[in-house]
Design a protein around this motif. Sequence first.
Motif, PDB file in Angstrom:
ATOM      1  N   ASP A 154       0.823  -1.200   0.000  1.00  0.00           N
ATOM      2  CA  ASP A 154       0.000   0.000   0.000  1.00  0.00           C
ATOM      3  C   ASP A 154       0.859   1.252   0.000  1.00  0.00           C
ATOM      4  O   ASP A 154       1.923   1.290   0.633  1.00  0.00           O
ATOM      5  CB  ASP A 154      -0.873   0.056   1.262  1.00  0.00           C
ATOM      6  CG  ASP A 154      -1.999  -0.944   1.251  1.00  0.00           C
ATOM      7  OD1 ASP A 154      -2.901  -0.789   0.415  1.00  0.00           O
ATOM      8  OD2 ASP A 154      -1.978  -1.877   2.075  1.00  0.00           O
ATOM      9  N   LYS A 155       0.393   2.287  -0.675  1.00  0.00           N
ATOM     10  CA  LYS A 155       0.964   3.609  -0.448  1.00  0.00           C
ATOM     11  C   LYS A 155       0.585   4.040   0.965  1.00  0.00           C
ATOM     12  O   LYS A 155      -0.538   3.797   1.415  1.00  0.00           O
ATOM     13  CB  LYS A 155       0.403   4.616  -1.465  1.00  0.00           C
ATOM     14  CG  LYS A 155       1.007   4.515  -2.844  1.00  0.00           C
ATOM     15  CD  LYS A 155       0.515   5.647  -3.734  1.00  0.00           C
ATOM     16  CE  LYS A 155       1.168   5.592  -5.107  1.00  0.00           C
ATOM     17  NZ  LYS A 155       0.648   6.660  -5.996  1.00  0.00           N
TER      18      LYS A 155
ATOM     19  N   GLU B  40      11.231   6.371  -7.061  1.00  0.00           N
ATOM     20  CA  GLU B  40      10.319   6.543  -5.926  1.00  0.00           C
ATOM     21  C   GLU B  40       9.179   7.487  -6.258  1.00  0.00           C
ATOM     22  O   GLU B  40       8.044   7.282  -5.842  1.00  0.00           O
ATOM     23  CB  GLU B  40      11.093   7.057  -4.703  1.00  0.00           C
ATOM     24  CG  GLU B  40      12.051   6.051  -4.096  1.00  0.00           C
ATOM     25  CD  GLU B  40      11.336   4.918  -3.376  1.00  0.00           C
ATOM     26  OE1 GLU B  40      10.126   5.062  -3.106  1.00  0.00           O
ATOM     27  OE2 GLU B  40      11.987   3.897  -3.086  1.00  0.00           O
TER      28      GLU B  40
ATOM     29  N   ALA C  43       6.903   5.619  -8.512  1.00  0.00           N
ATOM     30  CA  ALA C  43       6.559   4.311  -7.937  1.00  0.00           C
ATOM     31  C   ALA C  43       6.610   3.202  -8.982  1.00  0.00           C
ATOM     32  O   ALA C  43       5.659   2.470  -9.204  1.00  0.00           O
ATOM     33  CB  ALA C  43       5.184   4.355  -7.266  1.00  0.00           C
TER      34      ALA C  43
ATOM     35  N   TYR D 259      -1.474   1.450  -4.773  1.00  0.00           N
ATOM     36  CA  TYR D 259      -0.449   0.475  -4.452  1.00  0.00           C
ATOM     37  C   TYR D 259       0.936   1.045  -4.778  1.00  0.00           C
ATOM     38  O   TYR D 259       1.069   2.002  -5.538  1.00  0.00           O
ATOM     39  CB  TYR D 259      -0.639  -0.801  -5.275  1.00  0.00           C
ATOM     40  CG  TYR D 259      -1.797  -1.667  -4.838  1.00  0.00           C
ATOM     41  CD1 TYR D 259      -2.090  -1.855  -3.500  1.00  0.00           C
ATOM     42  CD2 TYR D 259      -2.581  -2.312  -5.785  1.00  0.00           C
ATOM     43  CE1 TYR D 259      -3.137  -2.676  -3.103  1.00  0.00           C
ATOM     44  CE2 TYR D 259      -3.636  -3.140  -5.411  1.00  0.00           C
ATOM     45  CZ  TYR D 259      -3.906  -3.311  -4.057  1.00  0.00           C
ATOM     46  OH  TYR D 259      -4.937  -4.122  -3.671  1.00  0.00           O
ATOM     47  N   LYS D 260       1.942   0.428  -4.201  1.00  0.00           N
ATOM     48  CA  LYS D 260       3.316   0.776  -4.532  1.00  0.00           C
ATOM     49  C   LYS D 260       3.994  -0.459  -5.106  1.00  0.00           C
ATOM     50  O   LYS D 260       4.225  -1.432  -4.374  1.00  0.00           O
ATOM     51  CB  LYS D 260       4.077   1.254  -3.294  1.00  0.00           C
ATOM     52  CG  LYS D 260       5.512   1.657  -3.584  1.00  0.00           C
ATOM     53  CD  LYS D 260       6.226   2.124  -2.329  1.00  0.00           C
ATOM     54  CE  LYS D 260       7.673   2.510  -2.655  1.00  0.00           C
ATOM     55  NZ  LYS D 260       8.411   2.940  -1.445  1.00  0.00           N
TER      56      LYS D 260
END
Length: 482
Positions: free
Chosen positions: A117-118, A354, A357, A342-343
């Motif tokens: 999750d982010k 980053e 992502a 999501y990441k």
Amino acid sequence: MTQDSELRIAVIGAGPAGVYSSDIFLRQLAKLGDELGLGTDARIDLFEKLPVPFGLVRYGVAPDHPSIKFIASALEKTLDNPNIHLYADVEFGKDVTLEDLLERYDAILFATGAIKDKPLAIPGADLDGVYGAARFVEWYDGYPTGVREWPLEAERVAVIGGGNVAMDVARELMRNADDLRAKTDIPDNVYEGIKNNKAKELHLFIRRGVAQAKFSVQELREMEKLPGVQLIIDEDDFELDDDTVEEAGKDKLTRQMVEELFVIRDMAEDMEDDGDVDFEGNPADRKYYIHFNSAPTEILGEDGKVRGIRVERTETGADGKMHRTGEFTDYPVEAVYHAIGYKPESVPGIAYDEGGAHLANANGDGRITVDHENGEVRERLYATGWAKRGPVGLIGSTKSDALMIVTAMLEDLAQNKENARLAPDRDPESIDRLLAERGVRPIDFAGWKRVDAYERAEGAKEGREHKKVIDPDQFRALAHGE
């Protein structure tokens, strides 16, 4: 055909992105290979860290999506291709390294997806009772390394998010357990958990307006047919100005979504007028509130546990830009689920962007680069799907992504002076020997079919099409015929 004549491609990740890319690579090679001087023969080895293929389709989408079995069936047909070899239960970076694969494959394609999750960046996000959607999805989808029990003690819950994952989470929290078991492949622990779910009131908070949400029409139609659930909306959210309506009408999918949301508005009004009933006119024992233009700003707690959520009213212009109003409302809830994105995973030996992502790649074209600021391309390395572009787009959008990446791969291979046969070790059995030496036992497609047959047999005992195996050791034993 000699060993040297076939191209050898390694794909990391056997979810939709990896499987679609494998299929499209073989199709495009058959079509263009001779013209490009590559020939038309290739072997693709798919490496998957889980003991089962299909990734997001099996473990990232709610079990009550009717389209899942059709997508899984299509992916399965692709894996049945004799030129595609499944190596499930093999983890990149642990069981095999980048050097191992570069020694044995002409190109490597990363299709690693996303399971994290982010983070939710508001005060109170660390309170007991705040959950990321990814972990909850893992639970109800029976992810091999996921938890087996989920705390469903809260009577009032909040879900944050304006996309399909938020809709999935909210729907499962409002689901009738018997109805869900009858129509899906959920395992017994999920059935028991949802059966004992105490949630009676759910609030879905979407930061922007009706015309800026990111729901699919299918998700909305599934929301409309929840037994025992009354949908409740704020009519003010549906007062759209002419500019917003005109802007929404420019995109077909957005227009269809907005039209379906107005259907839900009418349904909600009828449900209230008929005495707080569900979609079939039966008395509703659960209430599902849908709040647009609502940005959560703080999760309120007491003794370390969630006790409420503070939400700021927003305004969204036709251009999609959101403005805060300074008007706050507190809602009493005992649990908060956030589905704000999501990441995608990082990959050993590959630079990560980053900000975006995703794995670092050149101008979003899928060619892996030295890092996200240095656009120097690393030869023979590629990314597709969420690994390439970040966590956006539906499963189907990976197909167009795959075609673009495959085109780039073929172009690069065709330009190579060594006629694209770049891997020094061209023995197709070399990878099997390497894994055996390391004590790694891959699960191949035949192994998956054994598990699938068992799941179908177990489901048939209960009048269901499928019943998921969730224990990874049982999965391995079934796959290896033990």
